[in-house]
Design a protein around this motif. Structure first.
Motif, mmCIF file in Angstrom:
data_model
loop_
_atom_site.group_PDB
_atom_site.id
_atom_site.type_symbol
_atom_site.label_atom_id
_atom_site.label_comp_id
_atom_site.label_asym_id
_atom_site.label_seq_id
_atom_site.Cartn_x
_atom_site.Cartn_y
_atom_site.Cartn_z
ATOM 1 N N UNK A 1 0.852 -1.187 0.000
ATOM 2 C CA UNK A 1 0.000 0.000 0.000
ATOM 3 C C UNK A 1 0.887 1.236 0.000
ATOM 4 N N UNK A 2 0.449 2.245 -0.741
ATOM 5 C CA UNK A 2 1.175 3.515 -0.820
ATOM 6 C C UNK A 2 0.255 4.639 -0.380
ATOM 7 N N UNK A 3 0.817 5.598 0.364
ATOM 8 C CA UNK A 3 0.053 6.800 0.703
ATOM 9 C C UNK A 3 -0.114 7.605 -0.583
ATOM 10 N N UNK A 4 -1.357 7.924 -0.920
ATOM 11 C CA UNK A 4 -1.635 8.686 -2.138
ATOM 12 C C UNK A 4 -2.137 10.096 -1.835
ATOM 13 N N UNK A 5 -2.518 10.323 -0.582
ATOM 14 C CA UNK A 5 -2.984 11.665 -0.217
ATOM 15 C C UNK A 5 -2.853 11.870 1.285
ATOM 16 N N UNK B 1 -4.607 5.675 1.425
ATOM 17 C CA UNK B 1 -3.707 4.671 0.875
ATOM 18 C C UNK B 1 -4.370 4.003 -0.323
ATOM 19 N N UNK B 2 -3.551 3.513 -1.233
ATOM 20 C CA UNK B 2 -4.051 2.734 -2.361
ATOM 21 C C UNK B 2 -3.184 1.492 -2.492
ATOM 22 N N UNK C 1 -6.642 -7.995 -5.088
ATOM 23 C CA UNK C 1 -7.815 -7.230 -5.533
ATOM 24 C C UNK C 1 -7.554 -5.750 -5.280
ATOM 25 N N UNK C 2 -8.047 -4.888 -6.153
ATOM 26 C CA UNK C 2 -7.851 -3.448 -5.956
ATOM 27 C C UNK C 2 -8.609 -2.951 -4.717
ATOM 28 N N UNK C 3 -7.945 -2.108 -3.935
ATOM 29 C CA UNK C 3 -8.623 -1.491 -2.791
ATOM 30 C C UNK C 3 -7.922 -0.202 -2.411
ATOM 31 N N UNK C 4 -8.649 0.628 -1.674
ATOM 32 C CA UNK C 4 -8.030 1.782 -1.045
ATOM 33 C C UNK C 4 -8.490 1.824 0.400
ATOM 34 N N UNK C 5 -7.730 2.529 1.194
ATOM 35 C CA UNK C 5 -7.981 2.566 2.625
ATOM 36 C C UNK C 5 -7.660 3.967 3.107
#
Length: 137
Positions: free
Chosen positions: A62-66, A75-76, A82-86
């Motif tokens: 997971x990478x911090x995206x914002x 995170x994305x 499977x694609x997810x964001x958190x």
């Protein structure tokens, strides 16, 4: 997209302290020993990414995206089955106390939804529980 939300956790630290710690993943070094090795393996991180190996799922990055200071870190998944964001939301209760909620949105194939929805909800709750127990000094 399926949405999973943790319960709201109370954290006995100011919002700014909590945000500062969750927005820089290198702070995970302080809690490395709390990570259960039977559940998570190959735990690595830097300022913006975290990678874990979760049996039987496999490796997840997971990478911090914002970063929305001082209230939210998004995170994305970069590597995941499977694609997810958190995202982790942090809001003040007062000057010394915060509240936190973890939310996950996942693109789950319809055939798998019944099998994975419960474990994902449980996982989001466990992440929130773990985050609520970190000393944010």
């Amino acid at each position: 997209m399926s949405k999973f939300e943790s319960s709201i956790k109370t954290i006995p630290y100011p919002q700014e302290n909590v945000y500062r710690n969750i927005s820089d993943l290198s702070n995970l070094e302080r809690v490395r020993e709390r990570v259960p090795s039977d559940k998570i393996q190959d735990f690595s991180f830097d300022t913006d990414t975290v990678t874990v190996s979760v049996p039987p799922v496999g490796q997840i990055t997971m990478r911090i995206v914002e970063r929305e200071e001082p209230k939210c870190v998004k995170f994305e998944a970069e590597q995941s089955p499977m694609p997810f964001n958190l995202w982790i939301q942090v809001l003040p209760i007062d000057e010394q106390t915060s509240k936190m909620k973890v939310t996950m949105k996942a693109d789950i194939p319809l055939m798998l939804k019944a099998m994975v929805a419960g474990p994902l909800q449980d996982g989001v709750e466990k992440v929130a529980d773990a985050l609520a127990q970190i000393p944010y000094e």
